[in-house]
Scaffold this active site. Structure first.
Site, short mmCIF file in Angstrom:
data_model
loop_
_atom_site.label_atom_id
_atom_site.label_comp_id
_atom_site.label_asym_id
_atom_site.label_seq_id
_atom_site.Cartn_x
_atom_site.Cartn_y
_atom_site.Cartn_z
N THR A 1 -52.39 -54.28 -38.97
CA THR A 1 -52.23 -52.93 -37.63
C THR A 1 -50.91 -52.35 -37.76
O THR A 1 -50.29 -52.72 -38.07
CB THR A 1 -52.63 -53.85 -36.35
N TYR B 1 -45.55 -63.11 -23.79
CA TYR B 1 -47.08 -63.21 -23.90
C TYR B 1 -48.10 -64.46 -24.13
O TYR B 1 -49.17 -63.87 -24.27
CB TYR B 1 -46.89 -61.67 -25.90
N1 LIG Z 1 -52.55 -56.95 -34.63
C1 LIG Z 1 -52.33 -58.64 -34.70
O1 LIG Z 1 -52.24 -59.23 -35.69
C2 LIG Z 1 -52.62 -59.07 -33.27
C3 LIG Z 1 -52.86 -60.76 -33.65
C4 LIG Z 1 -53.29 -60.71 -32.07
C5 LIG Z 1 -54.01 -60.49 -31.28
N2 LIG Z 1 -53.83 -59.05 -31.40
C6 LIG Z 1 -54.10 -58.72 -29.50
O2 LIG Z 1 -55.20 -57.20 -30.23
C7 LIG Z 1 -55.69 -56.72 -29.37
C8 LIG Z 1 -55.18 -55.62 -30.04
O3 LIG Z 1 -53.95 -55.53 -30.54
P1 LIG Z 1 -53.72 -54.21 -31.59
O4 LIG Z 1 -53.45 -54.50 -32.76
O5 LIG Z 1 -54.46 -53.12 -31.82
O6 LIG Z 1 -52.61 -53.44 -30.49
P2 LIG Z 1 -52.49 -51.35 -30.21
O7 LIG Z 1 -51.03 -51.68 -29.35
O8 LIG Z 1 -52.44 -50.98 -32.69
O9 LIG Z 1 -53.62 -51.08 -29.58
C9 LIG Z 1 -53.43 -51.29 -28.04
C10 LIG Z 1 -54.23 -50.24 -27.59
O10 LIG Z 1 -54.56 -50.69 -26.11
C11 LIG Z 1 -53.71 -50.17 -25.54
N3 LIG Z 1 -53.28 -50.60 -24.20
C12 LIG Z 1 -52.08 -50.83 -24.04
N4 LIG Z 1 -51.91 -51.38 -22.41
C13 LIG Z 1 -53.21 -50.71 -21.31
C14 LIG Z 1 -53.44 -50.29 -20.45
N5 LIG Z 1 -52.67 -50.71 -19.13
N6 LIG Z 1 -54.45 -49.76 -20.16
C15 LIG Z 1 -55.57 -49.71 -20.95
N7 LIG Z 1 -55.32 -49.60 -22.49
C16 LIG Z 1 -54.25 -49.95 -22.61
C17 LIG Z 1 -52.34 -49.36 -25.77
O11 LIG Z 1 -52.72 -48.28 -25.18
C18 LIG Z 1 -53.50 -49.55 -27.20
O12 LIG Z 1 -54.63 -48.31 -27.90
C19 LIG Z 1 -54.15 -56.66 -28.37
O13 LIG Z 1 -55.18 -57.38 -26.98
C20 LIG Z 1 -53.10 -58.15 -28.98
O14 LIG Z 1 -52.53 -58.85 -28.07
C21 LIG Z 1 -53.59 -58.46 -32.21
#
Ligand SMILES: NC(=O)c1ccc[n+]([C@@H]2O[C@H](COP(=O)([O-])OP(=O)(O)OC[C@H]3O[C@@H](n4cnc5c(N)ncnc54)[C@H](O)[C@@H]3O)[C@@H](O)[C@H]2O)c1
Length: 469
Positions: A410, A375
């Site tokens: 989230t 990641y």
């Molecule tokens: N939640 C946090 O604290 C946090 C922190 C740092 C970074 N992020 C980043 O923020 C972004 C969103 O995170 P989140 O917490 O909402 O995650 P989440 O898992 O709730 O949502 C991610 C979404 O991406 C979709 N997805 C995954 N693979 C896919 C693909 N191949 N094609 C199309 N859609 C796809 C999933 O179905 C999901 O709906 C991500 O890139 C994550 O790495 C989140």
């Protein structure tokens, strides 16, 4: 997920106990509500040397209708503000503070060498205790790498230490950020100041932003409440979490949203698209033919204006225990796919000139994380992609920027074990986790047509997390 400690700390009994034990006291952060004024309160202005942004600042305060006051060491502000038709006055004097203010703005562009840094001391020493809860501190400087004199570059670089320390000292939900404005880009600061001085930047602190000359045309929105009116915005991973919040903010800002997620998430995706009056696109972006399918979809709609690469996955294992396919899967979805999609959309002209690409990185990509080599590689790579492609896309009038979220509330973080979750929530200057909307608001700033001077920026939305600081 509900933060029980935050509620407890703000109850009468909890507040007493927390004070007695000296525990962190998070304050519920103010968040932006559509249509509200950008700044709810007065702004205190300071500056050092011969500040170079005062006229641009007066135009900005006029545009947002904000009241300003001059610190006693910047008496020239009164004349500049009056010339712009603003009512203003002096704040405090003779070592005595004036009224409480919502924001502190210090124009440090005139500082030529470190012997002039006393100007910073006087302003922030006098005013630090006079900022209202959830207030804002913005320091404006010149990019050190563009300063001709080494001494000027040195003092301008020193501003980072001030912004980061103020972020830690101010407390009460007050953030502090630094904006480096290139010479000749003075007229491009409005979208950035609208973001930083409003509740939209609630969970952004101790960040360094750069505003340069416009990439393509700088277009001030006709209506600043609807900066994305008439724009088509693709948001990946939009069925839930941060992606859903991004789609909501884009729609609130006037955009027609194309919500994309994997076919397995179709139900949630349809619901989000319907709620926002947008369209749903079920597609696995990791598939080999995804870039071409997106080019076709964009062309069928006359081209897209903004692409937000939010979709992302984790498959955590220490590297010794990780199977090769988990490495490949994460790097492909979180990084390689985005490179392919950007190249395909830009070269086909499916992302229009004046377009915006916004990527979602992570503080894991900055600091690294146990069990997240795959990641962290993908998310650090996103930063590399922004840095390396910004000059190339600029030739097409397209900007590319990234946000690096910290601990955001989230489904992903709700699944984290209790002790780690609590550490993630408290180990930052806001003593709480961020909300998905905090990430979305930063993306709204990048996406604005008025942010043409904002490219190749990576900002953390992390409340000044200690991790990777
Ligand atoms: N939640 C946090 O604290 C946090 C922190 C740092 C970074 N992020 C980043 O923020 C972004 C969103 O995170 P989140 O917490 O909402 O995650 P989440 O898992 O709730 O949502 C991610 C979404 O991406 C979709 N997805 C995954 N693979 C896919 C693909 N191949 N094609 C199309 N859609 C796809 C999933 O179905 C999901 O709906 C991500 O890139 C994550 O790495 C989140």
């Amino acid at each position: 997920m509900k933060d029980g400690y935050l509620d407890f700390a703000n109850s009468p009994m909890g507040a007493k106990l927390i004070n007695a034990l000296g525990l962190p006291k998070p304050l519920p952060l103010e968040r932006y509500k559509a249509g509200q004024p950008v700044i709810q309160g007065t702004v205190l202005i300071g500056g050092g040397g011969e500040p170079q942004l005062l006229e641009a600042l007066s135009a900005f305060f006029k545009s947002v209708g904000a009241q300003s006051l001059a610190h006693e060491k910047l008496p020239q502000w009164v004349a500049v503000a009056n010339k712009a038709g603003l009512t203003t006055g002096r704040w405090g004097g003779n070592g005595k503070p004036g009224e409480k203010v919502k924001c502190l703005v210090f124009d440090a562009t005139g500082l030529e060498d470190s012997t002039q840094s006393d100007a910073l001391y006087w302003f922030f020493h006098d005013a630090a205790r006079s900022v209202l809860p959830c207030g804002r501190v913005v320091i404006l400087g010149r990019p050190p790498e563009e300063c001709k004199s080494p001494r000027k570059a040195t003092v301008q670089r020193s501003l980072e230490g001030l912004a980061r320390s103020l972020g830690k000292e101010m407390k009460k939900g007050i953030n502090a950020n630094l904006v480096y404005v290139s010479e000749g880009a003075e007229g491009n600061i409005e979208s950035t100041l609208r973001f930083l001085l409003s509740p939209k930047s609630a969970y952004v602190s101790a960040q360094v932003m750069r505003v340069g000359k416009p990439v393509g045309d700088l277009v001030a929105p006709k209506d600043w409440n609807l900066p994305l009116a008439g724009k088509k915005v693709l948001v990946t991973g939009a069925s839930r979490g941060i992606g859903e919040a991004i789609a909501e903010v884009m729609a609130r800002d006037g955009a027609q949203v194309i919500c994309l997620d994997v076919p397995q998430a179709q139900e949630g995706l349809n619901a989000v698209a319907k709620k926002l009056g947008g369209t749903a696109l079920a597609l696995d972006i990791g598939a080999a033919d995804a870039p071409q399918k997106l080019v076709d979809a964009a062309k069928a709609q006359g081209g897209w204006d903004v692409i937000v690469h939010n979709a992302g996955i984790t498959r955590d294992k220490t590297i010794a225990n990780m199977k090769e396919h988990l490495w490949q899967l994460v790097v492909n979805v979180n990084l390689s796919t985005q490179e392919r999609i950007n190249e395909a959309l830009v070269s086909a002209g499916a992302l229009k000139a004046g377009g915006r690409i916004v990527c979602v990185s992570s503080i894991s990509g900055i600091a690294g994380n146990m069990g997240q080599t795959n990641y962290a590689v993908s998310k650090a790579g996103v930063i590399g992609m922004v840095n390396s492609s910004a000059p190339i896309f600029a030739e097409h009038g397209i900007t590319i920027n990234a946000v690096a979220p910290g601990f955001i509330e989230t489904q992903m973080t709700a699944a984290v074990p209790f002790a780690i979750r609590e550490a993630g929530r408290r180990m930052n200057s806001m003593s709480q986790g961020g909300q998905p909307v905090d990430v979305a608001e930063a993306i709204g700033w990048y996406a604005s047509p008025a942010s043409s001077g904002v490219t190749n920026n990576v900002i953390r939305v992390c409340g000044q997390s200690l991790i990777g600081a």
